[in-house]
Each structure stands twice: as C-alpha cells, then as structure tokens.
Enzyme design. Structure first.
Site, PDB file in Angstrom:
ATOM      1  N   ILE A  49       0.814  -1.220   0.000  1.00  0.00           N
ATOM      2  CA  ILE A  49       0.000   0.000   0.000  1.00  0.00           C
ATOM      3  C   ILE A  49       0.847   1.269   0.000  1.00  0.00           C
ATOM      4  O   ILE A  49       0.313   2.373  -0.063  1.00  0.00           O
ATOM      5  CB  ILE A  49      -0.977   0.029   1.193  1.00  0.00           C
ATOM      6  CG1 ILE A  49      -0.230  -0.142   2.527  1.00  0.00           C
ATOM      7  CG2 ILE A  49      -2.030  -1.061   1.040  1.00  0.00           C
ATOM      8  CD1 ILE A  49      -1.124  -0.033   3.753  1.00  0.00           C
ATOM      9  N   GLY A  52       8.264   3.846   1.278  1.00  0.00           N
ATOM     10  CA  GLY A  52       8.972   4.963   1.870  1.00  0.00           C
ATOM     11  C   GLY A  52      10.378   5.051   1.310  1.00  0.00           C
ATOM     12  O   GLY A  52      10.736   4.335   0.371  1.00  0.00           O
ATOM     13  N   VAL A  57       5.472  -0.592   2.716  1.00  0.00           N
ATOM     14  CA  VAL A  57       4.355  -0.774   3.635  1.00  0.00           C
ATOM     15  C   VAL A  57       3.319  -1.685   2.990  1.00  0.00           C
ATOM     16  O   VAL A  57       2.906  -1.462   1.854  1.00  0.00           O
ATOM     17  CB  VAL A  57       3.701   0.582   4.007  1.00  0.00           C
ATOM     18  CG1 VAL A  57       2.567   0.355   5.010  1.00  0.00           C
ATOM     19  CG2 VAL A  57       4.737   1.536   4.598  1.00  0.00           C
ATOM     20  N   LYS A  72       5.038  -2.005   8.166  1.00  0.00           N
ATOM     21  CA  LYS A  72       6.160  -1.314   7.540  1.00  0.00           C
ATOM     22  C   LYS A  72       7.371  -2.226   7.598  1.00  0.00           C
ATOM     23  O   LYS A  72       7.760  -2.690   8.685  1.00  0.00           O
ATOM     24  CB  LYS A  72       6.450   0.010   8.265  1.00  0.00           C
ATOM     25  CG  LYS A  72       7.587   0.820   7.651  1.00  0.00           C
ATOM     26  CD  LYS A  72       7.737   2.153   8.380  1.00  0.00           C
ATOM     27  CE  LYS A  72       8.861   2.987   7.791  1.00  0.00           C
ATOM     28  NZ  LYS A  72       8.993   4.301   8.465  1.00  0.00           N
ATOM     29  N   ASP A 167       9.815  15.538   8.154  1.00  0.00           N
ATOM     30  CA  ASP A 167       9.416  15.047   6.833  1.00  0.00           C
ATOM     31  C   ASP A 167       7.907  15.218   6.643  1.00  0.00           C
ATOM     32  O   ASP A 167       7.223  14.332   6.131  1.00  0.00           O
ATOM     33  CB  ASP A 167       9.811  13.578   6.657  1.00  0.00           C
ATOM     34  CG  ASP A 167       9.701  13.102   5.206  1.00  0.00           C
ATOM     35  OD1 ASP A 167       9.653  13.972   4.307  1.00  0.00           O
ATOM     36  OD2 ASP A 167       9.657  11.885   4.973  1.00  0.00           O
TER      37      ASP A 167
END
Length: 301
Positions: A49, A52, A57, A72, A167
C-alpha cells in the site's frame, strides 16, 4: 544520504532522489520468508500500500488484534549504513513514546533473523491527503480547517515531547474517516524540550522544505516543521504546491517573495494571515507551534 553537517541544494537532491527500494523485497522466495515469519507472529500479509525512502508498507490482517493493520518493512541489509546506525534507532525510540489520537499508533516492532524489521501499525484505510485533494480539488476553507487543526494538534504534541518530524508532507498525513493520522517518523529527531539545538541535516522533500533547510545553514528543526505545515495548508486550499521545486535557486527566490492565494477561492483574510505566518522565510520570525495554535483561524469554533 542524510548527513549531519551537510545541506547544500545538491545534497538535497541526492537525499530526495535516493529511494532505497531494494528489489530483494520483491523476490518470490523473500516474500515467502516474510509471509511465514509474519504469519508465525500473528499477521497475514496482504498487498503493498506504500513505499517509503528505505521501506515498504503492506496491508495485513492481525489475528492478535482481529483487524487489518499496516506492516512497515525495513530491510537493514538494503539500507545505507548511516540510516541503520542513526535514523532507524531514532525512529524506533520515538514511535515507542508517541501516543496521540492524530498519530498512527505502532502496535509492536518485530525483527527477523535475516535483518528485516517489521513495524505493525494502525491502518488508515482512506489514503493520504495528497490523494484526497487530488480527487476533490481545492477544499472549502472549513473543510481544510477541520483537517489542518488536527494536524497542528499532532505537531503540537510532537514538539511538546521534543520531537521534530522533519518530513511533513501531504503523503505522510493519512485519513481514517475524518480523522487525520500523521505517520512516517523515519527522519524524526528527539530534542530536549526547549532546546535551541540547530541542525544542518536535510531530510524530507524539497517541495516542503524551508528556505534555511535548502540553503544548508544551521536551522531549527521545529521551525522547519512549521514551514512544512504552511505548504500543506496551501495544498489543501489550492490543490497545488506553492513553489516549483524543479529549480532550487529559483524556488528559494519564490520563497522569499511569499505566496498569495487565488482570489476566486474566497479564502478569508484570517486564513491568509495564518498562511503568511507559516510561510515566513525568516526562521526567527516564524511562529512556534504553541503560538500557531492560538491563531484566530485555528481557534474558531
């Protein structure tokens, strides 16, 4: 890769473009190993889904929690040494401490013998606000405010704990129904509460980065988060980024000039005032999140 003491625009590009997605996470044998490990731990692995900087993930069903979760996956063997030695330990330490309704909850952290780390997390099934705005276009001011207020509360909590996210971007702000859920603390940093410690590290995305971060000068990471909040608010209201990030020197000039909202959107002066304060190019004049939270636009019923 992110490095303390560096921060030139060229360095920024290198950080942003280093995706760190390793093909070894995709092989059939590796997938079987992951599935077996997670199944033994109570998780039935599903579809991917998201991806990163140094992770992937996946959706999963947790037999332990009896609901869908997000997993994750971080492959330490495929990530830069500095990330493994510095940024990953920070992330793991920080996520264990955070507990807020507007921050994705991490249920547990697992590590397999082959060096993969798995973070079992709360699943926000309604996507991120980037996709939300992409489908709906510019949001009415009251809708943007309902989402943005929740995000400010999440950052207020983080900064109150001494945590700078570093971030913040639309893709890291998820939705669970009408509830905002902040995620991805990969580049977060723990600072003593009230600390004035400055950083030179570039983390995150150029489009959301404050001028001082792009310039590589010593900067306050908390104030960098405030700038990023301004970019996110602009996106909610306009359905586009405020600055063109394809040319960093030109972008820096645009940041100094400031932004204005298209008149046809009918955004209130109070909201425009808030946006101007968030996107203040002078880091010293940019408000703290505590001061920000008292702004009339955020305090309205």
């Amino acid at each position: 890769m992110p490095t303390e003491g560096t921060g030139s625009p060229g360095h920024c590009d290198a950080v942003v473009e280093l995706l760190g997605v390793d093909l070894r996470l995709n092989g059939p044998g590796v997938r079987e190993d992951m599935e077996e490990f997670l199944l033994a731990s109570g998780y039935q692995l599903g579809k991917t889904i998201g991806e990163g900087t140094y992770s992937k993930v996946k959706e999963a069903f947790s037999h332990k929690h009896r609901k869908k979760v997000a997993i994750k996956i971080i492959d330490k063997s495929a990530s830069p040494e500095e990330f493994i030695q510095k940024f990953l330990p920070r992330e793991l330490q920080i996520i264990e401490r955070l507990d807020h309704k507007n921050i994705i909850h991490v249920y547990e952290v697992l590590e397999s013998a082959d060096g993969k780390i798995y973070l079992a997390m709360e699943l926000a099934e309604d996507g991120d606000i980037f996709d939300y705005v992409a489908h709906r276009g510019p949001l009415p001011e009251h809708c943007a405010g309902a989402l943005f207020c929740q995000l400010v509360e999440a950052i207020r909590y983080c900064h109150g704990c001494g945590v700078a996210h570093r971030d913040l971007k639309c893709e890291n702000v998820l939705l669970q129904g009408h509830t905002v859920k902040l995620t991805d603390f990969s580049f977060a940093k723990q600072l003593p509460v009230g600390s004035r410690e400055l950083s030179r590290t570039f983390c995150g995305s150029v489009a959301y980065a404050a001028p001082e971060v792009l310039q590589g000068v010593p900067h306050d990471s908390h104030k960098g988060d405030i700038w990023s909040l301004g970019v996110i608010l602009y996106v909610l209201l306009c359905a586009q980024l405020p600055f063109d990030d394809t040319n960093i020197p030109q972008m820096l000039c645009q940041q100094q000039k400031g932004v204005s909202l298209p008149g046809h959107l009918g955004v209130s002066r109070t909201c425009q005032d808030l946006l101007k304060r968030l996107l203040e190019p002078d880091m010293v004049l940019r408000p703290s999140v505590e001061r920000l939270s008292r702004h009339p636009w955020l305090a309205r019923p």
